[in-house]
Design a protein around this motif. Structure first.
Motif, PDB file in Angstrom:
ATOM      1  N   SER A  99      46.967  12.741  21.851  1.00 19.52           N
ATOM      2  CA  SER A  99      46.568  13.942  21.125  1.00 19.52           C
ATOM      3  C   SER A  99      45.534  14.734  21.921  1.00 19.52           C
ATOM      4  CB  SER A  99      46.012  13.560  19.753  1.00 19.52           C
ATOM      5  OG  SER A  99      45.545  14.688  19.078  1.00 19.52           O
ATOM      6  N   GLN A 100      44.566  14.033  22.473  1.00 20.56           N
ATOM      7  CA  GLN A 100      43.534  14.692  23.273  1.00 20.56           C
ATOM      8  C   GLN A 100      44.154  15.337  24.512  1.00 20.56           C
ATOM      9  OE1 GLN A 100      40.514  12.103  24.989  1.00 20.56           O
ATOM     10  NE2 GLN A 100      38.964  13.659  24.596  1.00 20.56           N
ATOM     11  N   LEU A 101      45.071  14.642  25.165  1.00 18.93           N
ATOM     12  CA  LEU A 101      45.732  15.193  26.347  1.00 18.93           C
ATOM     13  C   LEU A 101      46.584  16.413  26.004  1.00 18.93           C
ATOM     14  CD1 LEU A 101      46.755  11.928  28.233  1.00 18.93           C
ATOM     15  CD2 LEU A 101      45.065  13.631  28.973  1.00 18.93           C
ATOM     16  N   ARG A 102      47.216  16.391  24.837  1.00 19.54           N
ATOM     17  CA  ARG A 102      47.984  17.569  24.415  1.00 19.54           C
ATOM     18  C   ARG A 102      47.061  18.782  24.262  1.00 19.54           C
ATOM     19  NH1 ARG A 102      51.521  14.142  20.580  1.00 19.54           N
ATOM     20  NH2 ARG A 102      53.387  13.880  21.849  1.00 19.54           N
ATOM     21  N   GLY A 103      45.876  18.554  23.715  1.00 15.84           N
ATOM     22  CA  GLY A 103      44.906  19.635  23.602  1.00 15.84           C
ATOM     23  C   GLY A 103      44.513  20.182  24.971  1.00 15.84           C
ATOM     24  N   TYR A 104      44.286  19.288  25.925  1.00 16.83           N
ATOM     25  CA  TYR A 104      43.966  19.718  27.287  1.00 16.83           C
ATOM     26  C   TYR A 104      45.129  20.491  27.901  1.00 16.83           C
ATOM     27  CZ  TYR A 104      40.096  16.308  27.137  1.00 16.83           C
ATOM     28  OH  TYR A 104      38.979  15.597  26.817  1.00 16.83           O
ATOM     29  N   LEU A 105      46.347  19.997  27.675  1.00 15.99           N
ATOM     30  CA  LEU A 105      47.528  20.665  28.210  1.00 15.99           C
ATOM     31  C   LEU A 105      47.659  22.068  27.633  1.00 15.99           C
ATOM     32  CD1 LEU A 105      50.055  20.540  29.975  1.00 15.99           C
ATOM     33  CD2 LEU A 105      51.246  19.477  28.041  1.00 15.99           C
ATOM     34  N   ASN A 106      47.437  22.223  26.347  1.00 15.24           N
ATOM     35  CA  ASN A 106      47.486  23.547  25.730  1.00 15.24           C
ATOM     36  C   ASN A 106      46.461  24.485  26.349  1.00 15.24           C
ATOM     37  OD1 ASN A 106      49.572  22.878  24.008  1.00 15.24           O
ATOM     38  ND2 ASN A 106      48.225  22.314  22.321  1.00 15.24           N
ATOM     39  N   LYS A 107      45.264  23.976  26.577  1.00 14.61           N
ATOM     40  CA  LYS A 107      44.209  24.791  27.190  1.00 14.61           C
ATOM     41  C   LYS A 107      44.629  25.220  28.600  1.00 14.61           C
ATOM     42  CE  LYS A 107      40.072  26.552  27.004  1.00 14.61           C
ATOM     43  NZ  LYS A 107      39.772  27.651  26.105  1.00 14.61           N
ATOM     44  N   LEU A 108      45.194  24.302  29.361  1.00 13.13           N
ATOM     45  CA  LEU A 108      45.664  24.644  30.703  1.00 13.13           C
ATOM     46  C   LEU A 108      46.761  25.699  30.655  1.00 13.13           C
ATOM     47  CD1 LEU A 108      45.782  21.102  32.360  1.00 13.13           C
ATOM     48  CD2 LEU A 108      44.133  22.927  32.813  1.00 13.13           C
ATOM     49  N   GLU A 109      47.678  25.557  29.709  1.00 11.76           N
ATOM     50  CA  GLU A 109      48.751  26.543  29.585  1.00 11.76           C
ATOM     51  C   GLU A 109      48.190  27.919  29.232  1.00 11.76           C
ATOM     52  OE1 GLU A 109      51.282  24.538  26.774  1.00 11.76           O
ATOM     53  OE2 GLU A 109      52.383  23.508  28.376  1.00 11.76           O
ATOM     54  N   GLN A 110      47.164  27.973  28.399  1.00  8.57           N
ATOM     55  CA  GLN A 110      46.512  29.246  28.082  1.00  8.57           C
ATOM     56  C   GLN A 110      45.896  29.861  29.331  1.00  8.57           C
ATOM     57  OE1 GLN A 110      43.687  28.394  24.972  1.00  8.57           O
ATOM     58  NE2 GLN A 110      45.270  27.813  23.503  1.00  8.57           N
ATOM     59  N   LYS A 111      45.243  29.034  30.134  1.00  9.15           N
ATOM     60  CA  LYS A 111      44.625  29.527  31.375  1.00  9.15           C
ATOM     61  C   LYS A 111      45.696  30.031  32.341  1.00  9.15           C
ATOM     62  CE  LYS A 111      40.262  28.806  30.634  1.00  9.15           C
ATOM     63  NZ  LYS A 111      39.384  29.968  30.490  1.00  9.15           N
ATOM     64  N   ILE A 112      46.795  29.313  32.442  1.00 10.24           N
ATOM     65  CA  ILE A 112      47.891  29.741  33.323  1.00 10.24           C
ATOM     66  C   ILE A 112      48.413  31.096  32.877  1.00 10.24           C
ATOM     67  CG2 ILE A 112      50.296  29.238  33.962  1.00 10.24           C
ATOM     68  CD1 ILE A 112      49.433  26.217  33.924  1.00 10.24           C
ATOM     69  N   ASP A 113      48.649  31.251  31.580  1.00 10.00           N
ATOM     70  CA  ASP A 113      49.120  32.550  31.059  1.00 10.00           C
ATOM     71  C   ASP A 113      48.116  33.651  31.366  1.00 10.00           C
ATOM     72  OD1 ASP A 113      51.429  31.405  30.080  1.00 10.00           O
ATOM     73  OD2 ASP A 113      50.700  31.274  28.005  1.00 10.00           O
ATOM     74  N   HIS A 114      46.848  33.355  31.150  1.00  4.55           N
ATOM     75  CA  HIS A 114      45.798  34.349  31.405  1.00  4.55           C
ATOM     76  C   HIS A 114      45.810  34.800  32.864  1.00  4.55           C
ATOM     77  CE1 HIS A 114      41.888  36.314  31.484  1.00  4.55           C
ATOM     78  NE2 HIS A 114      41.593  35.550  32.525  1.00  4.55           N
ATOM     79  N   TYR A 115      45.855  33.844  33.791  1.00  2.74           N
ATOM     80  CA  TYR A 115      45.796  34.199  35.206  1.00  2.74           C
ATOM     81  C   TYR A 115      47.079  34.888  35.672  1.00  2.74           C
ATOM     82  CZ  TYR A 115      41.433  31.673  35.361  1.00  2.74           C
ATOM     83  OH  TYR A 115      40.147  31.266  35.125  1.00  2.74           O
ATOM     84  N   ARG A 116      48.210  34.509  35.113  1.00  3.12           N
ATOM     85  CA  ARG A 116      49.454  35.203  35.475  1.00  3.12           C
ATOM     86  C   ARG A 116      49.422  36.647  34.993  1.00  3.12           C
ATOM     87  NH1 ARG A 116      53.732  30.310  34.443  1.00  3.12           N
ATOM     88  NH2 ARG A 116      53.526  29.425  36.527  1.00  3.12           N
ATOM     89  N   GLN A 117      48.924  36.872  33.770  1.00  2.98           N
ATOM     90  CA  GLN A 117      48.807  38.231  33.246  1.00  2.98           C
ATOM     91  C   GLN A 117      47.831  39.047  34.093  1.00  2.98           C
ATOM     92  OE1 GLN A 117      47.802  38.022  29.077  1.00  2.98           O
ATOM     93  NE2 GLN A 117      49.700  36.934  28.560  1.00  2.98           N
ATOM     94  N   ALA A 118      46.725  38.426  34.487  1.00  2.29           N
ATOM     95  CA  ALA A 118      45.739  39.122  35.319  1.00  2.29           C
ATOM     96  C   ALA A 118      46.335  39.478  36.671  1.00  2.29           C
ATOM     97  CB  ALA A 118      44.490  38.244  35.485  1.00  2.29           C
ATOM     98  N   LEU A 119      47.100  38.558  37.251  1.00  4.61           N
ATOM     99  CA  LEU A 119      47.750  38.841  38.530  1.00  4.61           C
ATOM    100  C   LEU A 119      48.776  39.966  38.391  1.00  4.61           C
ATOM    101  CD1 LEU A 119      48.208  35.286  40.034  1.00  4.61           C
ATOM    102  CD2 LEU A 119      46.926  37.176  41.053  1.00  4.61           C
ATOM    103  N   ASN A 120      49.561  39.943  37.347  1.00  3.73           N
ATOM    104  CA  ASN A 120      50.567  40.993  37.122  1.00  3.73           C
ATOM    105  C   ASN A 120      49.896  42.350  36.905  1.00  3.73           C
ATOM    106  OD1 ASN A 120      52.749  39.311  37.404  1.00  3.73           O
ATOM    107  ND2 ASN A 120      52.907  38.853  35.210  1.00  3.73           N
ATOM    108  N   ALA A 121      48.773  42.374  36.215  1.00  4.67           N
ATOM    109  CA  ALA A 121      48.065  43.631  35.954  1.00  4.67           C
ATOM    110  C   ALA A 121      47.464  44.196  37.235  1.00  4.67           C
ATOM    111  CB  ALA A 121      46.962  43.426  34.906  1.00  4.67           C
ATOM    112  N   SER A 122      47.013  43.318  38.127  1.00  3.12           N
ATOM    113  CA  SER A 122      46.387  43.806  39.356  1.00  3.12           C
ATOM    114  C   SER A 122      47.396  44.083  40.480  1.00  3.12           C
ATOM    115  CB  SER A 122      45.327  42.806  39.850  1.00  3.12           C
ATOM    116  OG  SER A 122      45.949  41.591  40.236  1.00  3.12           O
TER     117      SER A 122
END
Length: 125
Positions: A99-122
């Protein structure tokens, strides 16, 4: 009955001979016989034990608890409840870790989405 040296057993179990010697010194291998020369002699049945040890260790169980579990197994059916209780406790701990690892995985996926969106915007296409 086919027997294996410590080197052969280690290779088959995916462990090092030093690990098997360490496990033996820690009291985890009371089921392993010894030849007249004192060398450990592994049998087919011993690999099921080694697999169980690897599984329990892989879940993060401490060696002292694995040793207790093995001792209970060697004592027979009078310890079935003890063994069940220990395994159920370990299962709950593993489920909590998952359960704890799933939470970490979700956080990582959010960060990946954030950085991909930032890269696409720039770097627009």
């Amino acid at each position: 009955m086919k027997t294996y040296t410590i080197g052969q057993a280690a290779e088959r179990a995916g462990l090092s001979a030093d690990t098997l010697r360490y496990y033996d010194k820690q009291g985890l291998l009371p089921f392993v016989a010894r030849a007249e020369n004192g060398y450990r002699v592994f049998t087919e049945e011993d690999f099921a034990w080694l697999d169980t040890i690897a599984c329990l260790k892989g879940t993060g169980m401490e060696l002292k608890d694995i040793r207790t579990f093995i001792r209970w197994c060697m004592q027979g059916d009078s310890t079935l409840q003890n063994r069940l209780d220990l395994i159920l406790a370990r299962k709950r701990e593993v489920e909590s870790q998952i359960s704890q690892l799933r939470g970490y995985l979700n956080k990582l996926e959010q960060k990946i989405d954030h950085y991909r969106q930032a890269l696409n915007a720039s770097h627009p296409a």
